[in-house]
Design a protein around this motif. Structure first.
Motif, PDB file in Angstrom:
ATOM      1  N   SER A  20       0.829  -1.198   0.000  1.00  0.00           N
ATOM      2  CA  SER A  20       0.000   0.000   0.000  1.00  0.00           C
ATOM      3  C   SER A  20       0.865   1.250   0.000  1.00  0.00           C
ATOM      4  CB  SER A  20      -0.914  -0.005   1.228  1.00  0.00           C
ATOM      5  OG  SER A  20      -1.490   1.267   1.432  1.00  0.00           O
ATOM      6  N   PHE A  21       0.586   2.166  -0.907  1.00  0.00           N
ATOM      7  CA  PHE A  21       1.345   3.406  -0.998  1.00  0.00           C
ATOM      8  C   PHE A  21       1.215   4.205   0.295  1.00  0.00           C
ATOM      9  CE2 PHE A  21       1.773   7.896  -2.282  1.00  0.00           C
ATOM     10  CZ  PHE A  21       3.004   7.863  -2.915  1.00  0.00           C
ATOM     11  N   ASP A  22       0.000   4.348   0.811  1.00  0.00           N
ATOM     12  CA  ASP A  22      -0.209   5.161   2.019  1.00  0.00           C
ATOM     13  C   ASP A  22       0.476   4.568   3.235  1.00  0.00           C
ATOM     14  OD1 ASP A  22      -1.687   7.058   0.680  1.00  0.00           O
ATOM     15  OD2 ASP A  22      -3.616   6.104   1.104  1.00  0.00           O
ATOM     16  N   ASP A  23       0.490   3.233   3.324  1.00  0.00           N
ATOM     17  CA  ASP A  23       1.078   2.586   4.500  1.00  0.00           C
ATOM     18  C   ASP A  23       2.592   2.499   4.425  1.00  0.00           C
ATOM     19  OD1 ASP A  23      -1.475   2.240   5.445  1.00  0.00           O
ATOM     20  OD2 ASP A  23      -1.658   0.172   4.700  1.00  0.00           O
ATOM     21  N   ASN A  24       3.178   2.883   3.310  1.00  0.00           N
ATOM     22  CA  ASN A  24       4.620   2.714   3.111  1.00  0.00           C
ATOM     23  C   ASN A  24       5.447   3.814   3.760  1.00  0.00           C
ATOM     24  OD1 ASN A  24       7.004   1.515   1.759  1.00  0.00           O
ATOM     25  ND2 ASN A  24       6.996   3.417   0.591  1.00  0.00           N
TER      26      ASN A  24
END
Length: 493
Positions: free
Chosen positions: A268-272
């Protein structure tokens, strides 16, 4: 100096390994023979050295058939250094090297002359084996033996040096020391070198010309740029290969990629990302390495990074050694320098703009600080006479996409165009020329990509990625400059 004409040879007349190769090596050339195991490199080497007879064709030395030379004549012209490190008798190092002088000795007794001893001492010194000269050869390490045998070869004062993977037993330091020494003798003494090398990158750095051998035939003979032909190399070596340029020497360097199963974890981009900020530093940490292009103080160029830092400095900051300063600040924060992009600004970090957006399935995030106290119109040739102040428009842009290196450059251009458009619309002026500014004198930027999804070489204004970059940079720079202006209370620029 060396000519191979329609050369055919091998261990069996019925099944020759070398099948009609043609080659001309000029005097003073460093020629490298490349190819995987089983391609015929060693067989060709043995044909050139005379260890195997020719089945067909000619092997000429200075225009004469090699077979017409006596053993002594060949020994005066040609020295051979192979991978074989065994010596039958228990000689000392000095005795081994003295054998190299044998072709030049005269009379029945073949004793060492003063000149012989001087040459022996010279080659022992340059190869770094003088310290071992009284030691028994068998007691040396593999790398030490190889350097002794090189000294023996050089003691022959050959016109031609034949090398069969000469660095196999050497560490990195001694590999480069040996090849540097051979290149020096090539340049100063006109030495002609014919070498089998297994390391393509080393061959690229040292060879003037090289040949790629495949199934007993030359696929191509040329200069080091032959190694830029990735598809050809992949065919020969059966390995995924990416050719790039050495950062200092104008020669290609190759990166090998393992053929791993495509089981890349899609994350996930946001969780990265993890975001930390205080009044001294904005730190964006990516849990996965990102492919980045940057002109930051550190981490510049195209690399892989996980840490992206924007450090605040005072307006009177001494710019003598910004690289050292950022490295020290990263060390204090326990952030690894080699994985980081670092930039600096005199702008208050509390004015940062963080702008996230998803555009048709592609996630973008911009982290921007901006001030225009040192705005510059790059088309104006007049330089500011006052000391350069610390910059002002620092852009970090993170994108969930997969770009080639060319695509990264495309993306940098798109981001720059958007920054210039924001300055134009905000009527930011160069105080020297009074014209619209195109940036500031110390702008920094990094674009970082997850390398997920389909690879593309395009991120210009005609692409979705390019449009997304342009939109986020324009909006982010605009908002950051507006915050900067509000803070310093300016109303006319």
């Amino acid at each position: 100096m060396i000519e191979l004409k329609r050369l055919v040879g091998g261990y069996s007349p019925e099944k020759p390994i070398i099948n009609g190769v043609d080659l001309a090596i000029k005097r003073g050339d460093f020629f490298a023979l490349l190819g995987p195991n089983g391609s015929g490199k060693t067989t060709l080497f043995k044909l050139v050295t005379g260890q195997l007879p020719l089945l067909e064709g000619e092997l000429l030395l200075s225009g004469k058939p090699l077979s017409s030379f006596t053993k002594l004549e060949k020994a005066k012209k040609i020295a051979v250094l192979t991978q074989e490190l065994q010596v039958s008798f228990d000689y000392t190092v000095e005795e081994i090297i003295s054998l190299g002088r044998y072709p030049h000795q005269k009379g029945l007794l073949k004793s060492l002359s003063k000149k012989d001893k001087e040459i022996m001492q010279q080659v022992m010194d340059v190869t770094g084996v003088t310290i071992h000269k009284n030691k028994q050869f068998r007691k040396l390490s593999g790398g030490e033996k190889q350097r002794v045998l090189l000294a023996k070869s050089l003691a022959q004062e050959p016109a031609i040096l034949l090398l069969d993977e000469p660095t196999n037993h050497l560490d990195i330091k001694h590999t480069f020391h040996m090849l540097d020494l051979i290149k020096e003798w090539q340049h100063t003494k006109g030495l002609t070198v014919f070498a089998i090398l297994h390391d393509l990158n080393v061959a690229s750095l040292y060879a003037d010309r090289l040949a790629l051998l495949h199934n007993g035939r030359f696929l191509e003979v040329g200069d080091a740029d032959t190694l830029r032909k990735e598809e050809q190399l992949e065919k020969v070596y059966d390995v995924l290969i990416k050719a790039g340029s050495h950062p200092v020497v104008p020669k290609p360097q190759l990166l090998m990629t393992p053929k791993l199963e495509d089981k890349k974890e899609i994350y996930s981009f946001d969780d990265n990302f993890k975001f930390d900020m205080d009044d001294k530093c904005i730190h964006v940490q990516s849990f996965k390495p990102l492919r980045s292009i940057s002109n930051g103080v550190i981490g510049e160029g195209i690399q892989w990074h996980r840490h992206f830092c924007n450090f605040h400095v005072e307006k009177n900051y001494n710019c003598d050694n910004p690289v050292k300063d950022i490295e020290e600040w990263l060390y204090q924060k326990k952030i690894p320098t080699e994985q980081s992009v670092g930039m600096m600004t005199a702008v208050e970090l509390s004015d940062v703009v963080i702008y996230k957006k998803e555009i048709k399935g592609i996630a973008f995030m911009a982290v921007i600080t901006a001030g225009v106290g040192n705005a510059v119109d790059i088309t104006n040739i007049e330089l500011c006479q006052s000391p350069v102040t610390i910059g002002t428009i620092n852009i970090m842009l993170f994108i969930d996409a997969h770009l080639t290196d060319g695509g990264l450059v495309n993306g940098m251009m798109s981001a720059t165009e958007a920054k210039v458009k924001a300055l134009h619309d905000l009527e930011v002026q160069d105080p020297i020329s009074g014209t619209i500014a195109t940036g500031t004198s110390t702008d920094a930027m990094v674009l970082a990509f997850t390398q997920q999804g389909e690879k593309t070489p395009y991120a210009g204004s005609g692409t979705l990625i390019g449009k997304g970059i342009g939109h986020l940079v324009y909006e982010g720079v605009t908002k950051a400059i507006q915050k900067y202006r509000k803070r310093i209370g300016q109303h006319a620029w």
